[in-house]
Every structure is written in C-alpha cells, then in structure tokens.
Write a protein that holds these residues in place. Sequence first.
Motif, PDB file in Angstrom:
ATOM      1  N   VAL A 100       9.433  12.403  55.554  1.00 11.89           N
ATOM      2  CA  VAL A 100       8.771  11.160  55.949  1.00 11.89           C
ATOM      3  C   VAL A 100       9.016  10.822  57.418  1.00 11.89           C
ATOM      4  CG1 VAL A 100       8.652   8.673  55.465  1.00 11.89           C
ATOM      5  CG2 VAL A 100       8.874  10.294  53.587  1.00 11.89           C
ATOM      6  N   GLY A 101      10.157  11.252  57.967  1.00 12.52           N
ATOM      7  CA  GLY A 101      10.527  10.879  59.327  1.00 12.52           C
ATOM      8  C   GLY A 101       9.459  11.115  60.373  1.00 12.52           C
ATOM      9  N   PRO A 102       8.795  12.293  60.388  1.00 13.90           N
ATOM     10  CA  PRO A 102       7.773  12.521  61.416  1.00 13.90           C
ATOM     11  C   PRO A 102       6.631  11.513  61.364  1.00 13.90           C
ATOM     12  CG  PRO A 102       8.425  14.591  60.407  1.00 13.90           C
ATOM     13  CD  PRO A 102       9.067  13.507  59.606  1.00 13.90           C
ATOM     14  N   TYR A 103       6.298  11.031  60.176  1.00 15.40           N
ATOM     15  CA  TYR A 103       5.208  10.066  60.063  1.00 15.40           C
ATOM     16  C   TYR A 103       5.613   8.705  60.630  1.00 15.40           C
ATOM     17  CZ  TYR A 103       3.177  13.594  57.023  1.00 15.40           C
ATOM     18  OH  TYR A 103       2.671  14.770  56.535  1.00 15.40           O
ATOM     19  N   VAL A 104       6.875   8.320  60.421  1.00 15.02           N
ATOM     20  CA  VAL A 104       7.358   7.062  60.998  1.00 15.02           C
ATOM     21  C   VAL A 104       7.392   7.176  62.523  1.00 15.02           C
ATOM     22  CG1 VAL A 104       9.275   5.421  61.076  1.00 15.02           C
ATOM     23  CG2 VAL A 104       8.699   6.566  58.930  1.00 15.02           C
TER      24      VAL A 104
END
Length: 273
Positions: free
Chosen positions: A114-118
């Motif tokens: 999820v980190g890259p999307y945030v």
Amino acid sequence: MNRVSSVVRGALPHVLVLGLLLAAWTAVAASGIVSPAYLTPSPLEVWDAFVRANTYHPVGGGVDRVVRGEENYFLWEHLVVSLRRIGLSLAIALVIGVPLGLAMGYFRGFGRLVGPYVDFLRSIPPLAYIGFLIAWFGFYDTSKIWLLVLAAFPPIALATLNGVRGVREDHVNAALSLGATRRQTLLFVLGPATLPDIISGLRVAVGFAWTTVVAAELVNGLPGIGGLAYLSGTQNKIALSIACILVIGLTAVALDVVLRTLEKKLAPWRGKA
C-alpha cells in the motif's frame, strides 16, 4: 519583575521586525511604484477592510442600504465555516490515516503493498482533484471536504508509519511474550508510542489543509475565508483579499501553537529520551 523584563526582551526583536515590515509596506504603498494604486493598499487600508468586513456598513455612498460584513457574512463567520470544513476533513483524515499507518508499519507486507499508493497521493497537488471531485460530489461542501481530506490524510498516514518503524522491536516482542494479542499490541503498545508522530503528522496535515482551503473554496465557496479571499481578488478588492490572507496565515499559526501545546500535554516524553 525579572520575568516580565525577560518577556519584554524576548518580544522586542519581533516587534521591531514587524514595525520595519509595516514601515516598508507603507512606504511602497505610498510611493506609487505599482500602478494603479489600488494594487498596493497600505496597512491602514487593509485594517479598514478588515473592520468593514466585520461590521454593518452603508453601501453605494448612501445610508439607506446597509450590508452585513462581506457577502452578507462577517469575516469571522467566513473563517468559522472554513474551520468547520477543515475540522471535519481532518477528523476523516485521522480516521483513515492513523489505522492505515499503523497497519502499514505493523504488517510489513501490507506496507510494501500500500505504501507506494500513499506516496503517490502525497505527490499530487490537491488542486488537481478539483475537477473530478466536483463532477462526483457537486459544487457543495462534500467536494470541498474530500479535497481537504486528500490533502491531509497522506502526511498523517506516513507520519504514523514512521512512528511505528521507530518503536523498538523488543518492546513489541515483550508485549507478545506476556500474552498480548496482535490487536492489543497494536492498540496499547504501538498506538501510544506513535502518538507524538501522529500529532506531528497532524500539524503537517493542518498546513496542507490551510494551503488548500482557497482552492477548495474556488467554486461556491461562500461563506468561507478562502472563497472570500478569491472573490475579493477577482473584484479588485485587494485590501480585503490581503486581510483574508493575513487571517488565514494567523489562524494557521494559532492552530500550530495549539497542536504543539497538545503534543506537550499528551506526549511530554518526546525529546527527553
């Protein structure tokens, strides 16, 4: 007496700098460097616009018609409406960002997924969202609030993630070895440990929200301090526009002071380890 004198000595440089800025501002306004003259209102004209925006006053040069503030609202009422929008958006951003950041930090695989999307959402200027938010939610408060949420929640989520990563692993393992479940560890170990980082993220989010409020209130933003700043600028009411900008800036500073005070109260151990 010594305490009073130390406060005076500490405040004196700030008063002098403010006085120099006001003097320079007044000199530029009086010099006629910028033409036409209404583009450079003096501090006194800005003050008059501020007072006018907070009082009943006649319009059209007569006394028969009296209006209430600006756009039928006092300036402080415009500010309260914008604060309400920002407060609601920050509450939503906290509800989304804090659990997301905790989950990203605690479950490494979920964080990598999820980190890259945030990060992607953080890198997009909030102004880019306006068009489709209006298409989805219309011209009213829903689109404005979601615009502010999109501006505020990434820094909260990422600050929470950094807070979780800063927690010593042996503290987590100690809680687990004493019989705590993963859920209890998340709520009662990682939650309090990341509180200072959450508040720091909230401070950043408030700054983003305030810098976005004018964009959020570009369309159908009245009442609202950002909408009033934009409208007054388009109507060449430059003194009023500057008054709105100053109110926005001073309110942001006041909110940051409140959050720093809250951080000291809720996390007094920060910086003492």
